[in-house]
Design a protein around this motif. Structure first.
Motif, PDB file in Angstrom:
ATOM      1  N   ASP A  44       0.701  -1.061   0.045  1.00  0.00           N
ATOM      2  CA  ASP A  44       0.067  -0.099   0.084  1.00  0.00           C
ATOM      3  C   ASP A  44       0.972   1.372   0.047  1.00  0.00           C
ATOM      4  OD1 ASP A  44      -2.199  -1.534   0.045  1.00  0.00           O
ATOM      5  OD2 ASP A  44      -2.431  -1.821   2.335  1.00  0.00           O
ATOM      6  N   PRO A  48      -0.050   4.923  -3.561  1.00  0.00           N
ATOM      7  CA  PRO A  48      -0.275   6.358  -3.621  1.00  0.00           C
ATOM      8  C   PRO A  48       0.783   7.051  -4.441  1.00  0.00           C
ATOM      9  CG  PRO A  48      -0.493   5.741  -1.253  1.00  0.00           C
ATOM     10  CD  PRO A  48       0.178   4.433  -1.976  1.00  0.00           C
ATOM     11  N   ILE A  51       0.109   6.195  -8.110  1.00  0.00           N
ATOM     12  CA  ILE A  51      -1.356   6.938  -8.723  1.00  0.00           C
ATOM     13  C   ILE A  51      -0.703   8.314  -8.895  1.00  0.00           C
ATOM     14  CG2 ILE A  51      -3.467   7.800  -8.024  1.00  0.00           C
ATOM     15  CD1 ILE A  51      -3.718   5.325  -6.198  1.00  0.00           C
ATOM     16  N   GLN A  52      -0.054   8.854  -8.120  1.00  0.00           N
ATOM     17  CA  GLN A  52       0.580  10.283  -8.414  1.00  0.00           C
ATOM     18  C   GLN A  52       1.343  10.424  -9.697  1.00  0.00           C
ATOM     19  OE1 GLN A  52       2.755  11.069  -4.947  1.00  0.00           O
ATOM     20  NE2 GLN A  52       0.981  11.764  -3.459  1.00  0.00           N
ATOM     21  N   THR A  55      -1.097  10.367 -12.678  1.00  0.00           N
ATOM     22  CA  THR A  55      -1.771  11.268 -12.881  1.00  0.00           C
ATOM     23  C   THR A  55      -1.032  12.481 -13.387  1.00  0.00           C
ATOM     24  OG1 THR A  55      -2.926  10.571 -10.883  1.00  0.00           O
ATOM     25  CG2 THR A  55      -3.425  12.981 -11.716  1.00  0.00           C
ATOM     26  N   TYR A 128     -11.971  10.194 -12.856  1.00  0.00           N
ATOM     27  CA  TYR A 128     -13.219   9.837 -11.698  1.00  0.00           C
ATOM     28  C   TYR A 128     -14.164   8.655 -11.923  1.00  0.00           C
ATOM     29  CZ  TYR A 128     -16.806  11.413  -8.738  1.00  0.00           C
ATOM     30  OH  TYR A 128     -17.881  11.471  -7.644  1.00  0.00           O
ATOM     31  N   ASP A 131     -12.122   6.023 -10.389  1.00  0.00           N
ATOM     32  CA  ASP A 131     -11.883   6.250  -8.949  1.00  0.00           C
ATOM     33  C   ASP A 131     -10.367   6.283  -8.600  1.00  0.00           C
ATOM     34  OD1 ASP A 131     -12.663   6.325  -6.593  1.00  0.00           O
ATOM     35  OD2 ASP A 131     -12.494   4.437  -6.106  1.00  0.00           O
ATOM     36  N   LEU A 132      -9.843   7.189  -9.645  1.00  0.00           N
ATOM     37  CA  LEU A 132      -8.371   7.776  -9.464  1.00  0.00           C
ATOM     38  C   LEU A 132      -8.359   8.531  -8.077  1.00  0.00           C
ATOM     39  CD1 LEU A 132      -5.811   6.612 -10.722  1.00  0.00           C
ATOM     40  CD2 LEU A 132      -5.931   9.064 -11.997  1.00  0.00           C
ATOM     41  N   SER A 133      -7.654   8.247  -7.181  1.00  0.00           N
ATOM     42  CA  SER A 133      -7.927   9.158  -5.700  1.00  0.00           C
ATOM     43  C   SER A 133      -7.329  10.611  -5.963  1.00  0.00           C
ATOM     44  CB  SER A 133      -6.992   8.383  -4.753  1.00  0.00           C
ATOM     45  OG  SER A 133      -5.677   8.363  -4.981  1.00  0.00           O
ATOM     46  N   THR A 134      -6.405  10.755  -6.830  1.00  0.00           N
ATOM     47  CA  THR A 134      -5.958  11.927  -6.965  1.00  0.00           C
ATOM     48  C   THR A 134      -6.730  13.017  -7.712  1.00  0.00           C
ATOM     49  OG1 THR A 134      -4.755  11.141  -8.939  1.00  0.00           O
ATOM     50  CG2 THR A 134      -3.406  11.530  -7.157  1.00  0.00           C
ATOM     51  N   THR A 136     -10.476  12.094  -7.698  1.00  0.00           N
ATOM     52  CA  THR A 136     -11.911  12.066  -6.650  1.00  0.00           C
ATOM     53  C   THR A 136     -11.572  12.877  -5.469  1.00  0.00           C
ATOM     54  OG1 THR A 136     -11.006  10.090  -5.591  1.00  0.00           O
ATOM     55  CG2 THR A 136     -12.447   9.840  -7.582  1.00  0.00           C
ATOM     56  N   SER A 137     -10.265  13.188  -5.134  1.00  0.00           N
ATOM     57  CA  SER A 137      -9.822  14.064  -3.784  1.00  0.00           C
ATOM     58  C   SER A 137      -9.927  15.512  -4.234  1.00  0.00           C
ATOM     59  CB  SER A 137      -8.753  13.626  -3.160  1.00  0.00           C
ATOM     60  OG  SER A 137      -7.740  13.743  -4.081  1.00  0.00           O
TER      61      SER A 137
END
Length: 278
Positions: A44, A48, A51-52, A55, A128, A131-134, A136-137
């Motif tokens: 985990d 992150p 994902i960054q 993005t 979105y 569901d890419l956290s960068t 959706t946040s």
């Protein structure tokens, strides 16, 4: 250049095809990204960061796409009409020469910003959806600020390219502006290297290059807004390409960019107003 001119010269069609291909690539990449061994096999803590990276890559290549297509769109805005003789029929109308340049400027900026907006929000919607956290946040403020910075890049390029279109032939102008755009990426890398080795002379060289070509500064600021707190990912991206970036841009840098844009528009108007068109 009006929308009708862009369609007539097939520029709009080329932009559409390239954009669709890029968005398909972005969608396919995000579709397979969650299932890769890299995102599951390294824990985990790595996810992150990955994902960054994804993005940032999405925004980086889209900004390069916008820049290149903006240059293609604007490189012959005036030069092509000078070469074809079409300009003689236009300047005989009851308009001032500065109005002609400003009309080209406004039309090009509107067209480039419309294209950039479609690409920007398409990237966000696809991110979105997956569901890419960068993505959706993101807050509304972040999104709007990032969007405006995203639009500033093609707007600044239009000012520079329109200036070149008054002075140079279409192909020469396109090559020159592409070189200046790439130079900005190199300037960001040089400045970052100067910070690593703690050399003021190297940092100063990078800053000078960024003043000549501030486009990477605009992009880097947008990236920091849209993907905040990701210095490690930014360092990795910089190490893998000529898109390094130094310290965050100050307000004064954006004041300079505004002056930079206005200066090239003023020079274009002055040159065209005194140009002998026969």
């Amino acid at each position: 250049m009006t929308l009708q001119e862009a369609i007539r010269k097939k520029t709009f069609m080329i932009m559409g095809i390239v954009t669709i291909l890029y968005l398909v690539f972005w969608t396919v990449m995000l579709n397979y990204f969650p299932n890769t061994s890299a995102t599951h096999g390294m824990g985990d803590q790595f996810r992150p960061f990955a994902i960054q990276m994804v993005t940032k890559m999405g925004f980086q290549f889209s900004s390069m796409l916008i820049a290149l297509l903006t240059i293609i769109l604007a490189a012959g805005a005036v030069a092509s009409e000078l070469d074809s003789g079409l300009i003689q029929g236009i300047i005989t109308r009851p308009i001032h020469r500065y109005q002609y340049i400003l009309g080209k400027l406004v039309g090009l900026i509107i067209l480039a910003c419309l294209y950039a907006s479609v690409l920007f929000f398409s990237i966000l919607l696809i991110g979105y959806w997956f569901d890419l956290s960068t993505i959706t946040s993101l807050t509304f403020t972040q999104t709007m600020k990032g969007w405006l910075l995203y639009l500033l890049l093609p707007s600044a390029l239009v000012c520079l390219t329109l200036f070149g279109s008054v002075y140079f032939k279409t192909v020469s102008n396109g090559i020159l502006v592409i070189f200046i755009y790439i130079l900005g990426n190199v300037g960001g890398m040089v400045e970052m290297i100067g910070q690593y080795v703690n050399s003021n002379s190297i940092i100063g060289t990078g800053i000078f290059i960024s003043l000549v070509s501030p486009f990477q500064t605009i992009y880097s600021t947008m990236e920091r807004v849209m993907v905040p707190g990701s210095e490690l990912a930014g360092t990795a991206m910089a190490g893998a390409s000529l898109s390094g970036s130094g310290e965050p841009a100050s307000v004064w840098m954006f004041v300079y960019i505004a002056i930079y844009m206005l200066a090239f528009v003023a020079l274009a108007i002055n040159k065209f107003s005194n140009k002998d068109i026969t």
